[in-house]
Design a protein around this motif. Sequence first.
Motif, mmCIF file in Angstrom:
data_model
loop_
_atom_site.group_PDB
_atom_site.id
_atom_site.type_symbol
_atom_site.label_atom_id
_atom_site.label_comp_id
_atom_site.label_asym_id
_atom_site.label_seq_id
_atom_site.Cartn_x
_atom_site.Cartn_y
_atom_site.Cartn_z
ATOM 1 N N TYR A 138 5.030 -18.872 -16.072
ATOM 2 C CA TYR A 138 4.388 -19.928 -14.901
ATOM 3 C C TYR A 138 4.617 -21.432 -15.693
ATOM 4 C CZ TYR A 138 1.138 -19.176 -19.032
ATOM 5 O OH TYR A 138 0.581 -19.272 -20.432
ATOM 6 N N GLN A 151 -1.737 -20.774 -9.804
ATOM 7 C CA GLN A 151 -1.320 -20.370 -8.947
ATOM 8 C C GLN A 151 -0.027 -20.310 -8.480
ATOM 9 O OE1 GLN A 151 -1.164 -24.999 -8.107
ATOM 10 N NE2 GLN A 151 -3.209 -24.755 -6.599
ATOM 11 N N ASP A 152 1.080 -20.278 -9.463
ATOM 12 C CA ASP A 152 2.310 -19.730 -9.795
ATOM 13 C C ASP A 152 1.813 -18.434 -9.613
ATOM 14 O OD1 ASP A 152 3.047 -21.919 -10.021
ATOM 15 O OD2 ASP A 152 3.738 -22.291 -12.323
ATOM 16 N N LYS A 154 0.056 -15.941 -8.477
ATOM 17 C CA LYS A 154 -0.962 -15.491 -7.617
ATOM 18 C C LYS A 154 0.374 -15.404 -6.644
ATOM 19 C CE LYS A 154 -5.375 -16.280 -8.007
ATOM 20 N NZ LYS A 154 -6.494 -15.059 -7.185
ATOM 21 N N THR A 155 1.063 -16.282 -6.732
ATOM 22 C CA THR A 155 2.521 -16.644 -6.347
ATOM 23 C C THR A 155 3.076 -15.392 -6.803
ATOM 24 O OG1 THR A 155 2.513 -18.657 -6.040
ATOM 25 C CG2 THR A 155 4.954 -17.446 -5.099
ATOM 26 N N ARG A 197 -7.929 -22.053 -2.954
ATOM 27 C CA ARG A 197 -7.840 -23.039 -4.156
ATOM 28 C C ARG A 197 -6.553 -22.267 -4.930
ATOM 29 N NH1 ARG A 197 -14.130 -23.957 -6.703
ATOM 30 N NH2 ARG A 197 -13.346 -22.111 -6.783
ATOM 31 N N TYR A 198 -6.153 -21.201 -5.086
ATOM 32 C CA TYR A 198 -5.365 -20.648 -6.284
ATOM 33 C C TYR A 198 -3.929 -20.061 -5.166
ATOM 34 C CZ TYR A 198 -9.175 -21.483 -9.144
ATOM 35 O OH TYR A 198 -10.164 -22.064 -10.085
ATOM 36 N N GLU A 199 -3.976 -20.721 -4.472
ATOM 37 C CA GLU A 199 -3.163 -19.603 -3.625
ATOM 38 C C GLU A 199 -2.267 -20.892 -2.680
ATOM 39 O OE1 GLU A 199 -2.547 -16.691 -3.024
ATOM 40 O OE2 GLU A 199 -4.332 -16.025 -3.518
ATOM 41 N N THR A 200 -1.174 -21.193 -2.814
ATOM 42 C CA THR A 200 -0.162 -22.375 -2.920
ATOM 43 C C THR A 200 1.227 -21.783 -2.084
ATOM 44 O OG1 THR A 200 0.120 -24.343 -2.918
ATOM 45 C CG2 THR A 200 0.569 -22.542 -5.222
ATOM 46 N N ARG A 205 3.011 -15.417 1.406
ATOM 47 C CA ARG A 205 1.801 -15.387 1.939
ATOM 48 C C ARG A 205 1.068 -14.684 3.016
ATOM 49 N NH1 ARG A 205 -0.275 -20.634 0.524
ATOM 50 N NH2 ARG A 205 -2.283 -19.917 1.436
ATOM 51 N N SER A 209 -2.198 -10.961 -2.886
ATOM 52 C CA SER A 209 -2.464 -11.465 -4.522
ATOM 53 C C SER A 209 -3.498 -11.359 -5.264
ATOM 54 C CB SER A 209 -2.405 -13.221 -4.944
ATOM 55 O OG SER A 209 -3.141 -14.080 -4.849
#
Length: 336
Positions: A138, A151-152, A154-155, A197-200, A205, A209
């Motif tokens: 990350y 965010q990383d 979660k991806t 807020r933590y999804e990007t 998508r 996550s």
Amino acid sequence: MIRYWLPAKRACKPVLSALAGGLLLAAPARAQQPALPRDTSFTTYSAFVKARKQHPDISIARPPVPATIRSRVNVPYTEASSRPLLLDVFYPKARRHRPAPAVLLVHGGGWRSGHRSQHHAMAQQLAARGFVAVTAEYRLSPEAPYPAAVQDLKTALRWLRAHARPYGLDTTRVAIWGFSAGGQLAALAGTTNADPRYETGTTYRSRSSQVQAIVDVDGILAFTHPESGEGDDRKGLSAATQWLGGSREASPGLWEQASALSHIGPGTPPMLFINSGVARMHAGRDDVRRQLTALGIYSEEHTFPEAPHPFPLFNPWFAPTLEYTVQFLQRVFGRP
């Protein structure tokens, strides 16, 4: 108390991309891209040298690679900051009657150092016990501040679900496991299920996550807490200040937001805490457990009072850390 990261005033070394035998090995930079500044102060070997002064009988945990597992390494899972982010997958060879639960492992290093391969041994042993285990990189604070790391991760969790079939992975049984700063990140990622807020980005998508279990190995749960030692910038910017992009006094709301303790609620999954004897590394844990109990959510705690902070990397603590992890996940998920 021991810290395993460099003060901000030290120069960062060029990007390093692999860790073998506890030593980081230099790799060539990608073509037409400048090397990323990266703090390489936290390696398994450097932590071992420091810990051995107080614990002369310890050794770096290097169990044999089980013959019953397969692996795929250096797999890109997304692109961020104009470069690929990589992960490594360890999974059982044998075909199973039902898909296996998954564990995403997150390395520590003060949010600015460390490498995903520091937990290859743990991931390999989990794979031998029937789990699909993934170690993911990350973005660290010299490259991107909070909330990029969350965010990383979660991806990476979405990537896991998107690639469930090749690895025989059960998308309904996914855990996140982290050590030190990685434990803090694991707890935050796991307690912010479905938080936009933590999804990007656009990567996978359509996938979730969410995690169904959290294992926090000596990672703090609260930055602004009487038990926390984070945010002391008197001798230079602390690791947390560098990661969060502002001091505790200047940005108290951000420090609260980055604390898993601020996000405990009915949707929080079961949590396991495995801790050293360094009290500040489990700041907020008891408050989290009290809230979980009040909500009827299962949690577990195991402490090695004599252990130094980087204990999961070393014998004699590696094996019991593995056992506590497996037993907890079996309780939450059932047997793989």
